[in-house]
Design a protein around this motif. Structure first.
Motif, PDB file in Angstrom:
ATOM      1  N   ARG A 236       0.821  -1.215   0.000  1.00  0.00           N
ATOM      2  CA  ARG A 236       0.000   0.000   0.000  1.00  0.00           C
ATOM      3  C   ARG A 236       0.852   1.262   0.000  1.00  0.00           C
ATOM      4  O   ARG A 236       0.509   2.258  -0.637  1.00  0.00           O
ATOM      5  CB  ARG A 236      -0.904  -0.015   1.241  1.00  0.00           C
ATOM      6  N   LEU A 237       1.976   1.224   0.685  1.00  0.00           N
ATOM      7  CA  LEU A 237       2.733   2.441   0.969  1.00  0.00           C
ATOM      8  C   LEU A 237       3.852   2.709  -0.024  1.00  0.00           C
ATOM      9  O   LEU A 237       4.150   3.870  -0.323  1.00  0.00           O
ATOM     10  CB  LEU A 237       3.317   2.322   2.385  1.00  0.00           C
ATOM     11  N   CYS A 238       4.491   1.663  -0.551  1.00  0.00           N
ATOM     12  CA  CYS A 238       5.749   1.824  -1.282  1.00  0.00           C
ATOM     13  C   CYS A 238       5.578   1.541  -2.777  1.00  0.00           C
ATOM     14  O   CYS A 238       5.289   0.408  -3.157  1.00  0.00           O
ATOM     15  CB  CYS A 238       6.812   0.873  -0.716  1.00  0.00           C
ATOM     16  N   PRO A 239       5.799   2.531  -3.635  1.00  0.00           N
ATOM     17  CA  PRO A 239       5.752   2.277  -5.083  1.00  0.00           C
ATOM     18  C   PRO A 239       6.904   1.382  -5.551  1.00  0.00           C
ATOM     19  O   PRO A 239       6.768   0.648  -6.514  1.00  0.00           O
ATOM     20  CB  PRO A 239       5.874   3.679  -5.700  1.00  0.00           C
ATOM     21  N   ARG A 240       8.040   1.475  -4.843  1.00  0.00           N
ATOM     22  CA  ARG A 240       9.234   0.718  -5.250  1.00  0.00           C
ATOM     23  C   ARG A 240       9.775  -0.018  -4.036  1.00  0.00           C
ATOM     24  O   ARG A 240       9.613   0.425  -2.896  1.00  0.00           O
ATOM     25  CB  ARG A 240      10.284   1.686  -5.804  1.00  0.00           C
ATOM     26  N   SER A 256       4.932  -4.559  -6.703  1.00  0.00           N
ATOM     27  CA  SER A 256       4.182  -5.768  -7.053  1.00  0.00           C
ATOM     28  C   SER A 256       5.106  -6.852  -7.609  1.00  0.00           C
ATOM     29  O   SER A 256       4.954  -8.030  -7.275  1.00  0.00           O
ATOM     30  CB  SER A 256       3.091  -5.429  -8.076  1.00  0.00           C
ATOM     31  N   ASN A 257       6.081  -6.462  -8.418  1.00  0.00           N
ATOM     32  CA  ASN A 257       7.013  -7.451  -8.982  1.00  0.00           C
ATOM     33  C   ASN A 257       7.909  -8.050  -7.904  1.00  0.00           C
ATOM     34  O   ASN A 257       8.199  -9.250  -7.912  1.00  0.00           O
ATOM     35  CB  ASN A 257       7.872  -6.811 -10.073  1.00  0.00           C
ATOM     36  N   LEU A 368     -15.456 -19.077  -1.423  1.00  0.00           N
ATOM     37  CA  LEU A 368     -15.579 -17.958  -0.492  1.00  0.00           C
ATOM     38  C   LEU A 368     -14.776 -16.759  -0.996  1.00  0.00           C
ATOM     39  O   LEU A 368     -15.323 -15.680  -1.203  1.00  0.00           O
ATOM     40  CB  LEU A 368     -15.097 -18.377   0.896  1.00  0.00           C
ATOM     41  N   LEU A 369     -13.475 -16.959  -1.176  1.00  0.00           N
ATOM     42  CA  LEU A 369     -12.605 -15.846  -1.541  1.00  0.00           C
ATOM     43  C   LEU A 369     -12.502 -15.676  -3.054  1.00  0.00           C
ATOM     44  O   LEU A 369     -12.662 -16.628  -3.812  1.00  0.00           O
ATOM     45  CB  LEU A 369     -11.204 -16.081  -0.961  1.00  0.00           C
ATOM     46  N   LYS A 370     -12.197 -14.454  -3.444  1.00  0.00           N
ATOM     47  CA  LYS A 370     -11.965 -14.156  -4.856  1.00  0.00           C
ATOM     48  C   LYS A 370     -10.463 -14.171  -5.139  1.00  0.00           C
ATOM     49  O   LYS A 370      -9.650 -14.112  -4.213  1.00  0.00           O
ATOM     50  CB  LYS A 370     -12.547 -12.783  -5.198  1.00  0.00           C
ATOM     51  N   PRO A 371     -10.062 -14.224  -6.410  1.00  0.00           N
ATOM     52  CA  PRO A 371      -8.636 -14.170  -6.732  1.00  0.00           C
ATOM     53  C   PRO A 371      -8.016 -12.857  -6.248  1.00  0.00           C
ATOM     54  O   PRO A 371      -8.535 -11.780  -6.524  1.00  0.00           O
ATOM     55  CB  PRO A 371      -8.619 -14.245  -8.270  1.00  0.00           C
ATOM     56  N   ASP A 372      -6.939 -12.959  -5.520  1.00  0.00           N
ATOM     57  CA  ASP A 372      -6.241 -11.774  -4.999  1.00  0.00           C
ATOM     58  C   ASP A 372      -5.046 -12.280  -4.197  1.00  0.00           C
ATOM     59  O   ASP A 372      -4.873 -13.485  -3.995  1.00  0.00           O
ATOM     60  CB  ASP A 372      -7.163 -10.943  -4.105  1.00  0.00           C
ATOM     61  N   ARG A 373      -4.223 -11.359  -3.723  1.00  0.00           N
ATOM     62  CA  ARG A 373      -3.186 -11.705  -2.750  1.00  0.00           C
ATOM     63  C   ARG A 373      -3.734 -11.394  -1.361  1.00  0.00           C
ATOM     64  O   ARG A 373      -4.315 -10.337  -1.127  1.00  0.00           O
ATOM     65  CB  ARG A 373      -1.902 -10.910  -3.001  1.00  0.00           C
ATOM     66  N   TYR A 374      -3.529 -12.329  -0.431  1.00  0.00           N
ATOM     67  CA  TYR A 374      -4.055 -12.188   0.922  1.00  0.00           C
ATOM     68  C   TYR A 374      -2.928 -12.263   1.940  1.00  0.00           C
ATOM     69  O   TYR A 374      -1.911 -12.942   1.734  1.00  0.00           O
ATOM     70  CB  TYR A 374      -5.100 -13.276   1.208  1.00  0.00           C
ATOM     71  N   TYR A 375      -3.155 -11.573   3.070  1.00  0.00           N
ATOM     72  CA  TYR A 375      -2.160 -11.473   4.137  1.00  0.00           C
ATOM     73  C   TYR A 375      -2.814 -11.893   5.444  1.00  0.00           C
ATOM     74  O   TYR A 375      -3.900 -11.418   5.795  1.00  0.00           O
ATOM     75  CB  TYR A 375      -1.636 -10.040   4.253  1.00  0.00           C
TER      76      TYR A 375
END
Length: 421
Positions: A236-240, A256-257, A368-375
């Motif tokens: 959320r916070l860091c572009p790089r 993201s990469n 239940l859940l949709k495709p995404d990254r979860y924490y």
């Protein structure tokens, strides 16, 4: 980027430590170094040294905590630094903050640096909170009038108004982090360096702190270096972002990469052994947490949304505790709460109130859940002491839709409900 945009530059930074001893080495080693220096030759001990792999057996008296680190940060940027425990993140921040010096290489910076590397960093325990604010401001080169103009904002943000004239040694670890972060953020450094200390604070303070870091970057044009195991906050916070492994940079790209590479490489991360030094309360401990399929296979990074999986906890209770609370929640890639549950959701569970080990397993049923990254976040509350062990982003994993159906439906949760009329 132009040289005017660059506010921090690291060139060929390496840090070598001697294993097993306090200090740099023996007299014989010091004399050997001196003899090579007199003859204009390289330090012989820089040519040896083990790779910084904490799980390996030492093969040398020396270890490279960091090796050949190169990167640049521009003004107003928030740079994330991630990696497993022992990868070299804190060592790098200490070098950038001038707490310690590199063995080789150098750092170029423009402006003042404020650091929050450990709980209570820069705080004198015998001085009050108010006195520590003035002390830290003076160290940063600010005048008394400048500090006075900001002290009300600092105290309000920290939430420590009642204790501001009490010696800091009386503060809890969370209160010290609150005050330390408020001082570092409001005294307007050009570069703010923040290590994993925010994990000690409560959820409300973490949200305020992340919002403040965004604010000082976007509106104040100041640079933030942010180290965290909270991948949702990093995303959320860091572009790089920079990924460290065994003391070296293995990825430096858009966040993201880098998270994709960290996730793919983090095979150890899906059964986490919790380090004792990370615990605030020592009487009720989270020993391990894992994600497993029904046959016991570990979920390793990427998982199909059509298969159920389990969250498994192992807890150790050291003494009799009245009504302890264990909870977990999932956040998605946008740092939004998706699922929350605590141990009271199922009254058949045995509360860890007596000394011993307790194992818990929670089934996450699909669809239940949709495709995404979860924490996955975990919280453990000892109601006898009021202390909380909070574990942010202990595990992170990605759900993919092999049939490409769920991603077409709006909302966070994929669940079809029965309508009665």
């Amino acid at each position: 980027m132009s040289d005017d945009d660059i506010i921090l530059k690291a060139e060929n930074i390496s840090k070598q430590y001697r294993l097993g001893l306090v200090g740099t080495g023996t007299i014989a080693h010091d004399l050997n170094r001196m003899w090579h220096r007199v003859r204009g030759k390289e330090d012989p001990y820089l040519q040896i040294g083990a790779i910084n792999d904490r799980s390996a057996t030492a093969s040398s008296d020396y270890v490279w905590a960091l090796r050949d680190i190169n990167f640049e940060v521009k003004r107003g940027e928030i740079l994330g630094i991630i990696g497993k425990n022992g990868a070299g993140k804190s060592t790098l921040l200490k070098i950038l903050s001038r707490v310690t010096s590199p063995t080789t290489g150098f750092i170029k910076t423009k402006g003042r640096i404020a650091s929050l590397l450990e709980v209570g960093t820069g705080m004198h325990p015998e001085l009050t909170g108010r006195e520590n604010i003035f002390l830290n401001g003076a160290i940063l080169g600010m005048t008394k009038d400048e500090i006075t103009s900001k002290i009300d904002e600092i105290v309000e943000f920290s939430g420590c108004q009642m204790y501001i004239d009490t010696p800091v040694k009386r503060y809890s670890s969370g209160m010290r982090v609150r005050l330390g972060f408020a001082v570092a953020a409001f005294l307007e450094p050009d570069i703010l360096v923040v290590d994993e200390v925010l994990a000690v604070g409560d959820a409300e303070f973490q949200k305020k702190a992340i919002g403040k870091m965004q604010d000082i970057s976007n509106t104040g044009g100041r640079t933030v270096l942010f180290v965290s195991h909270d991948m949702a906050a990093i995303n959320r916070l860091c572009p790089r972002c920079i990924l460290l492994k065994n003391g070296s940079i293995v990825a430096h790209d858009i966040t993201s990469n880098v998270l994709d590479q960290y996730l793919a490489d983090n095979t150890e991360g899906f059964k986490v052994q919790v380090q004792p030094e990370n615990l605030v309360d020592k009487d009720l401990k989270l020993i391990s947490v894992s994600l497993n399929l029904e046959n016991g296979t570990l979920v390793k990074g990427i998982h199909d949304v059509y298969t159920d999986f389990y969250i498994n906890f192992r807890i150790k209770c050291e003494k009799v505790i009245r009504k302890p609370l264990i909870s977990f929640h999932f956040k998605n890639s946008r740092d939004e709460f998706v699922i929350f549950s605590d141990i009271n959701d199922n009254n058949s569970n045995v509360l860890p109130e007596k000394p011993g080990y307790y194992n818990y397993s929670i089934k996450i049923e699909q669809p239940l859940l949709k495709p995404d990254r979860y924490y996955l976040y975990v919280g453990i509350v000892n109601n006898d002491t009021g202390q909380t062990n909070h574990f942010p982003s202990l595990l992170n994993f990605e759900l993919q839709d092999s049939k490409n159906v769920r991603s077409k439906r709006a909302g966070y949760i994929y669940k079809k409900f029965k309508w009665n009329s």
